[in-house]
Structures are given as C-alpha cells and as structure tokens.
Design a protein around this motif. Structure first.
Motif, PDB file in Angstrom:
ATOM      1  N   SER A  14       0.895  -0.811   0.130  1.00  0.00           N
ATOM      2  CA  SER A  14       0.207  -0.075  -0.125  1.00  0.00           C
ATOM      3  C   SER A  14       0.640   1.232  -0.109  1.00  0.00           C
ATOM      4  CB  SER A  14      -1.342   0.238   1.292  1.00  0.00           C
ATOM      5  OG  SER A  14      -1.711  -1.310   1.400  1.00  0.00           O
ATOM      6  N   ASP A 139     -13.916   4.142   3.823  1.00  0.00           N
ATOM      7  CA  ASP A 139     -12.487   3.165   4.159  1.00  0.00           C
ATOM      8  C   ASP A 139     -12.284   2.275   4.275  1.00  0.00           C
ATOM      9  OD1 ASP A 139     -12.139   5.989   4.035  1.00  0.00           O
ATOM     10  OD2 ASP A 139     -12.924   6.460   5.970  1.00  0.00           O
ATOM     11  N   TYR A 140     -12.551   1.277   4.675  1.00  0.00           N
ATOM     12  CA  TYR A 140     -12.348  -0.169   4.467  1.00  0.00           C
ATOM     13  C   TYR A 140     -12.373  -0.901   3.110  1.00  0.00           C
ATOM     14  CZ  TYR A 140     -10.808   0.496   9.268  1.00  0.00           C
ATOM     15  OH  TYR A 140     -10.523   0.614  10.753  1.00  0.00           O
ATOM     16  N   TYR A 143      -9.975   0.317   0.701  1.00  0.00           N
ATOM     17  CA  TYR A 143      -8.644  -0.048   1.038  1.00  0.00           C
ATOM     18  C   TYR A 143      -8.655  -1.619   0.783  1.00  0.00           C
ATOM     19  CZ  TYR A 143      -4.219  -2.047   3.322  1.00  0.00           C
ATOM     20  OH  TYR A 143      -3.154  -2.785   3.155  1.00  0.00           O
ATOM     21  N   ASN A 146      -8.362  -1.612  -3.145  1.00  0.00           N
ATOM     22  CA  ASN A 146      -6.974  -1.643  -4.225  1.00  0.00           C
ATOM     23  C   ASN A 146      -5.897  -2.455  -3.539  1.00  0.00           C
ATOM     24  OD1 ASN A 146      -3.699   0.381  -3.092  1.00  0.00           O
ATOM     25  ND2 ASN A 146      -5.248   1.199  -4.537  1.00  0.00           N
ATOM     26  N   CYS A 147      -6.234  -3.197  -3.364  1.00  0.00           N
ATOM     27  CA  CYS A 147      -5.396  -3.881  -2.322  1.00  0.00           C
ATOM     28  C   CYS A 147      -5.785  -5.546  -3.691  1.00  0.00           C
ATOM     29  CB  CYS A 147      -5.007  -4.442  -1.060  1.00  0.00           C
ATOM     30  SG  CYS A 147      -4.955  -3.667  -0.120  1.00  0.00           S
ATOM     31  N   ILE A 177      -5.495   5.496  -2.526  1.00  0.00           N
ATOM     32  CA  ILE A 177      -6.704   5.671  -1.558  1.00  0.00           C
ATOM     33  C   ILE A 177      -5.718   6.815  -0.739  1.00  0.00           C
ATOM     34  CG2 ILE A 177      -6.420   2.960  -1.297  1.00  0.00           C
ATOM     35  CD1 ILE A 177      -4.441   2.370  -0.091  1.00  0.00           C
ATOM     36  N   ILE A 180      -8.370   7.920   2.219  1.00  0.00           N
ATOM     37  CA  ILE A 180      -8.882   7.377   3.485  1.00  0.00           C
ATOM     38  C   ILE A 180      -8.603   7.581   4.420  1.00  0.00           C
ATOM     39  CG2 ILE A 180      -8.077   5.400   4.592  1.00  0.00           C
ATOM     40  CD1 ILE A 180      -7.531   3.746   2.450  1.00  0.00           C
TER      41      ILE A 180
END
Length: 294
Positions: A14, A139-140, A143, A146-147, A177, A180
């Motif tokens: 990240s 937000d989670y 994330y 994005n992963c 991100i 976030i």
C-alpha cells in the motif's frame, strides 16, 4: 535510536499509506522465558534454566503497544480501533531524552517517517489526544479494493448494512487511497497539484475548541491547508479539512517529508507528510513540446 534491524518503509503493498505507523521499546527487553529452553545457544547455557531473558525485536515492541491500547480502551471504551491508532500516532514524539532528533541505527542519520512512522509511542498523551482520525466502513472497503480483493470476497467480509446501498462496490480501475481518513498523509506519485481530505473528531474535554494549523512543507512542495482554523462546538464535533500539494521542483526518485500540527494550545495533533515528487517526465514532455513549437 531506531534499531538497525527494525523494518523500514515505504510499504510495497500500500504505497499510499505510510508504514511503519509508530515505534515502541523493543531492544533488550526483560521478558518471561520458558525455563526448559536455554537462554542462549552458548555451550554453558544449554542446561541453565531461567524464567527471564533479555530479548529484542518486534515481538518485544508489540506487547508495549498492546498494553497501551488496552489502557486507552479502558479509559475510552467507545473508541474504535482506528480512533485508538490515531491517538497513538498523533501524540507520538520524534525527539530523544536530550531533545535531539531520534537517529536511525545502522546509518546514524536523522530518522524520518520511514524509520519511525509518526514517532515513538507516548502512553500518557495518547489518553488525551484532543482530536482523532476515525475510519468508516467505506474507507476499509476502498482499501480492500485497492489491495485487489473482488466484490464477492469483500461481501463475505462486510456485515449486511441493508438493501438500500451496496457498500461492497469497488470503483472501476485502480484508485489511489490517499483520501482514506488515515492519521498520516502519503502521496507516492505527485505529478501535479493534488488535494487530500481529512476529517477529525474532537474528543477533548472541552467541546467548544479552536484548533490552529501549523505546516512544515516537504522540500520542493507547496502545502496549503484549508481551513486553517478548525472550530468545534457541542453540535459540531467532526470537522473536515483539505490539504493541497503542489510540486515546485523537477524531481524523480526521492521522498520528501513534512508535517501538519493542529493545536488548541494544549493538544498538539501531529500528522507526518510524505511526498514522492515525480515531475521529471512532465518537465521533459513540456520541453519537447516547446522545442517542437519553436
């Protein structure tokens, strides 16, 4: 001093989130030890039982952070894990007992956020951070998207929040991100003017408070915070602000560091700024276009 064996940033998984988050005591820590295990591999220690031993590593610093987290949770049982992490990060310090900068072991250079994250943990200040950066479900999910997690995989992780909104939808394509609501701000590829949003919640004893910003801009980057003053009342405990980053130099291949500090005169809520200015290609493209035009 940060131990030479301590893992450093940036994060390859990240790159838009600063890692490490924080540092804690982890060198030569007196800890419990299984008596049937030799304290060292030296010949005279093979048959020597002991209930205690000195150890170093993440396995020693982690219990320190865990204990502080338990202390904060007991004082603030309604705080989320993200709020607790925020309290730890924004109250950490980056100076040693002699008020000099903490050094990075191995190189003896002044440590930067890739060495110590937000700084060294401060349990007492973390109990009363003034402001916290909290995270929402969205937000989670951003994330996880994005992963590389799929929408179906995320749906199995997230609780059912009702049929009206599908919180598990990922935006199309790769999404940065940076927005976030993290206690630190990192931009891993700054090519042009970029604006980042953050939201803070007043958790201080005074519900009516004014927080003023102080910015230390990374080298070669113009940083503008708006608004420069955050106003909290009994009816307005959460306030958002925006940070605009503008590259002012031609650079490629290096990180620069700064910080934002919000203060009401008693609390000092510090967030590291980490920026990778990548404007060389843009400058070359501009020079090429100018040459063709002339």
């Amino acid at each position: 001093m940060v131990a030479y064996f301590s893992s450093r940033g940036p994060s390859t998984l990240s790159p838009d989130i600063l890692k490490p988050d924080i540092t804690a005591p982890g060198v030569n820590i007196l800890a419990a030890w299984p008596p049937k295990t030799p304290p060292t591999l030296l010949p005279y220690d093979i048959d020597r039982p002991t209930n205690w031993n000195f150890q170093s590593g993440t396995s020693m610093s982690c219990p320190h952070v865990t204990g502080v987290v338990a202390l904060i949770k007991s004082a603030h049982p309604n705080w989320s894990p993200a709020a607790i992490k925020s309290a730890l990060m924004t109250t950490a310090y980056n100076e040693d007992d002699s008020h000099d900068s903490i050094l990075a072991g191995g190189s003896m250079k002044v440590s930067d956020p890739f060495d110590i994250g937000s700084g060294h943990i401060d349990p007492l200040k973390a109990l009363d951070p003034g402001l916290v950066y909290d995270l929402k479900t969205s937000d989670y999910i951003l994330y996880l998207c994005n992963c590389g997690y799929t929408q179906d995989q995320i749906r199995h992780m997230v609780l059912d929040l009702g049929p009206s909104t599908d919180w598990t939808c990922c935006p199309r394509g790769h999404t940065i991100i940076t927005n976030i609501n993290y206690p630190s701000i990192m931009i891993s590829n700054l090519q042009s003017t970029t604006t980042v949003k953050r939201t803070v919640r007043n958790v201080g004893h005074k519900k009516t408070a004014l927080y003023f910003s102080k910015v230390a801009s990374p080298n070669g980057v113009e940083v503008v915070v708006w608004p420069r003053v955050l106003v909290f009342t009994c009816f307005r405990e959460e306030v958002s602000y925006y940070v605009t980053f503008k590259p002012m130099k031609c650079s490629q291949g290096r990180f620069d560091f700064g910080e934002i500090v919000w203060s009401d005169g008693f609390h000092f809520v510090r967030s590291p700024l980490v920026v990778f200015v990548n404007t060389t290609n843009a400058a070359l493209a501009w020079d090429t276009t100018a040459s063709m035009a002339s």
